[in-house]
Design an enzyme around this catalytic site. Structure first.
Site, PDB file in Angstrom:
ATOM      1  N   VAL A 239       0.828  -1.205   0.000  1.00 61.11           N
ATOM      2  CA  VAL A 239       0.000   0.000   0.000  1.00 61.11           C
ATOM      3  C   VAL A 239       0.862   1.254   0.000  1.00 61.11           C
ATOM      4  O   VAL A 239       0.678   2.163  -0.810  1.00 61.11           O
ATOM      5  CB  VAL A 239      -0.953  -0.004   1.208  1.00 61.11           C
TER       6      VAL A 239
ATOM      7  N   THR B  66      -5.429  -0.300   6.998  1.00 55.45           N
ATOM      8  CA  THR B  66      -6.745  -0.813   7.379  1.00 55.45           C
ATOM      9  C   THR B  66      -6.804  -0.935   8.895  1.00 55.45           C
ATOM     10  O   THR B  66      -6.074  -1.729   9.489  1.00 55.45           O
ATOM     11  CB  THR B  66      -6.999  -2.180   6.724  1.00 55.45           C
TER      12      THR B  66
ATOM     13  N   PHE C 281      -8.017   0.779  -1.639  1.00 53.35           N
ATOM     14  CA  PHE C 281      -8.726  -0.319  -2.301  1.00 53.35           C
ATOM     15  C   PHE C 281      -7.864  -0.884  -3.428  1.00 53.35           C
ATOM     16  O   PHE C 281      -8.316  -1.075  -4.559  1.00 53.35           O
ATOM     17  CB  PHE C 281     -10.078   0.174  -2.833  1.00 53.35           C
TER      18      PHE C 281
ATOM     19  N   GLU D 208      -3.446  -6.450  -5.001  1.00 49.49           N
ATOM     20  CA  GLU D 208      -2.111  -6.901  -5.386  1.00 49.49           C
ATOM     21  C   GLU D 208      -2.180  -7.479  -6.796  1.00 49.49           C
ATOM     22  O   GLU D 208      -3.073  -8.243  -7.138  1.00 49.49           O
ATOM     23  CB  GLU D 208      -1.599  -7.959  -4.414  1.00 49.49           C
TER      24      GLU D 208
ATOM     25  N   LYS E 102     -14.045   0.224   4.546  1.00 44.68           N
ATOM     26  CA  LYS E 102     -12.991  -0.699   4.128  1.00 44.68           C
ATOM     27  C   LYS E 102     -13.288  -2.116   4.581  1.00 44.68           C
ATOM     28  O   LYS E 102     -13.223  -3.072   3.799  1.00 44.68           O
ATOM     29  CB  LYS E 102     -11.645  -0.222   4.687  1.00 44.68           C
TER      30      LYS E 102
ATOM     31  N   LEU F 219     -17.407 -14.157  -8.292  1.00 39.56           N
ATOM     32  CA  LEU F 219     -18.251 -15.345  -8.324  1.00 39.56           C
ATOM     33  C   LEU F 219     -17.536 -16.505  -9.015  1.00 39.56           C
ATOM     34  O   LEU F 219     -18.178 -17.365  -9.596  1.00 39.56           O
ATOM     35  CB  LEU F 219     -19.580 -15.047  -9.043  1.00 39.56           C
TER      36      LEU F 219
ATOM     37  N   GLY G  53     -13.525 -21.789  -6.588  1.00 34.31           N
ATOM     38  CA  GLY G  53     -12.130 -22.209  -6.492  1.00 34.31           C
ATOM     39  C   GLY G  53     -11.803 -22.703  -5.103  1.00 34.31           C
ATOM     40  O   GLY G  53     -12.678 -23.193  -4.379  1.00 34.31           O
TER      41      GLY G  53
ATOM     42  N   GLY H   4      -7.129 -15.693  -0.260  1.00 30.34           N
ATOM     43  CA  GLY H   4      -5.951 -15.651   0.605  1.00 30.34           C
ATOM     44  C   GLY H   4      -5.392 -14.245   0.620  1.00 30.34           C
ATOM     45  O   GLY H   4      -6.107 -13.269   0.412  1.00 30.34           O
TER      46      GLY H   4
ATOM     47  N   CYS I 204      -5.217  -9.357   2.997  1.00 28.23           N
ATOM     48  CA  CYS I 204      -6.391  -8.518   3.314  1.00 28.23           C
ATOM     49  C   CYS I 204      -7.615  -9.312   3.745  1.00 28.23           C
ATOM     50  O   CYS I 204      -8.066  -9.198   4.884  1.00 28.23           O
ATOM     51  CB  CYS I 204      -6.733  -7.642   2.108  1.00 28.23           C
TER      52      CYS I 204
END
Length: 442
Positions: A11, A121, A152, A155, A204, A250, A253, A257, A260
């Protein structure tokens, strides 16, 4: 404008570099001398597409500087951005140690009026704590306002998100301070939402919790699809066209991870509990996500039986593509469970191996050559949807593996294309494809 950014993680570094690209004079400060030395020499401590070129450009132009010296960073700053880590504690709450340390440092070294802009955050009420710390320790003749300005950034696409984001949130109880921060962002032409501080802090957490909920929800639907013979991709296509739902987040999987979603969902559950509310829905979201990472090993045992002594090609280590971040990655859970089963693991990843080594050491083999990972493998597990994996010719599995058995935790391939290959293919929420395969080895 003179802007200082405290923290050079994802960030802080992205924010500082992009503000410099906008024309501001930016100083990025970090207490880790090794990290600052890397940046000063032109090397990046993180991988983020597009960031290296922007750093080189703005350092050369004299707009971007890196330091460990708080007197240099905070002395003449008009705006100080707090972007340090708020790691998860054992009870799930956010650790605010680094935030408080920055607040004390700002109070000690500020030499003029300043606006402190919090991007870390933080739980609701933290910016009031930051303000209290600075007000208590700052020079008497200087004025400070604290503004909540949550980030927002995703990565892997953080630079794009900075310049082309959906919205910018500015939380302040001071109209003048909010307007000042607004002027920084106006050239981006991104919608700006101005709120009170506590609402900005909650936005957030609420955003990340909602997105995590969508992911866990669709994974639960995928489980039902497997039981009844439906195809989760057809289901998501059908519900995603509903404007009230939308198509994003949607994709079925093996769960979310990174730094955040896992941290922020737990922190919000704790925040609710601290205020006498049991956030049962979000607790279930977390439980579902924790379960998803174990699916590949469960499915592997159902298909090939015992994994003891079997060679497994683990394709992908990072928690998502286009980043080297392995924090809370599904790969770590899968590797641990495979090792418990006695499997021999060779992991492929184009950029995340150094970070994985720090966590896993030499307990497994690593390679940046996907074919080397697949060579003589009894099983392949797709963990991260890297383009190198998605674009791999499907015949590669048959050519290099002992027997082409693929468990795809990210649904990288279409069932139509897979059905043309002699591959046993197990994905998430879709029918199993079992084709005859040759018994030859490479």
């Amino acid at each position: 404008m003179n802007i200082s950014v405290a923290g050079t993680g994802y960030v802080g570094l992205v924010t500082g570099v992009c503000l410099a690209e906008m024309g501001h004079q930016v100083t990025c400060i970090d207490i880790q001398e090794e990290k600052i030395a890397m940046l000063q020499s032109g090397r990046l401590p993180i991988y983020e597409p597009g960031l290296e070129d922007l750093i080189e450009k703005n350092v050369t132009c004299g707009r971007l500087h890196f330091t460990t010296n708080p007197k240099y960073a905070y002395g003449n700053a008009e705006v100080i951005v707090i972007a340090v880590g708020t790691p998860e504690q054992q009870d799930g709450t956010a650790n605010l140690t680094y935030v408080r340390e920055v607040a004390y440092s700002i109070a000690q070294y500020m030499k003029n009026d300043v606006i402190v802009c919090t991007k870390s955050t933080v739980p609701v009420g933290t910016n009031d704590q930051i303000s209290e710390i600075i007000q208590r320790h700052k020079p008497a003749n200087h004025h400070v306002e604290v503004v909540a300005n949550p980030e927002f950034l995703r990565e892997g696409s953080a630079v794009v998100d900075f310049f082309y984001g959906d919205r910018i949130v500015i939380g302040s109880d001071c109209h003048k301070a909010a307007a000042f921060i607004e002027q920084i962002y106006l050239p981006l032409d991104i919608p700006i939402i101005k709120t009170d501080i506590k609402s900005a802090e909650m936005i957030k957490y609420a955003a990340n919790a909602f997105l995590a909920t969508k992911i866990s929800f669709i994974n639960e639907i995928a489980t039902i699809c497997e039981q009844v013979g439906a195809n989760i991709e057809e289901v998501t296509k059908g519900i995603g066209k509903d404007k009230r739902i939308g198509p994003y987040f949607l994709k079925a999987g093996i769960g979310y991870g990174g730094s955040c979603f896992p941290k922020d969902t737990k922190a919000l559950v704790q925040l609710a509990g601290n205020n006498q509310h049991s956030f049962d829905l979000l607790k279930a979201v977390i439980e579902v996500n924790n379960r998803q990472a174990s699916l590949p090993v469960i499915k592997a045992k159902e298909i090939i039986g015992s994994l003891k002594g079997k060679k497994v090609a683990l394709l992908g280590l990072s928690f998502k593509p286009n980043t080297d971040d392995v924090r809370q990655a599904a790969s770590l859970v899968i590797i641990e469970e495979l090792r418990e089963e006695g499997a021999v693991i060779t992991a492929f990843d184009p950029i995340a191996i150094p970070n994985a080594l720090q966590v896993l050491g030499n307990t497994i083999e690593y390679t940046q050559d996907i074919r080397q990972a697949l060579l003589h493998a009894d099983l392949a597990i797709i963990v991260t949807e890297w383009e190198e994996i998605k674009q791999l010719p499907l015949e590669t599995f048959e050519l290099y593996m002992k027997k082409p058995v693929v468990i795809d935790g990210r649904n990288c391939y279409s069932l139509k294309e897979i059905s043309k290959q002699p591959i046993t293919y197990i994905s998430i929420g879709r029918p199993i494809v079992t084709n005859e395969y040759k018994n030859s080895e490479t």
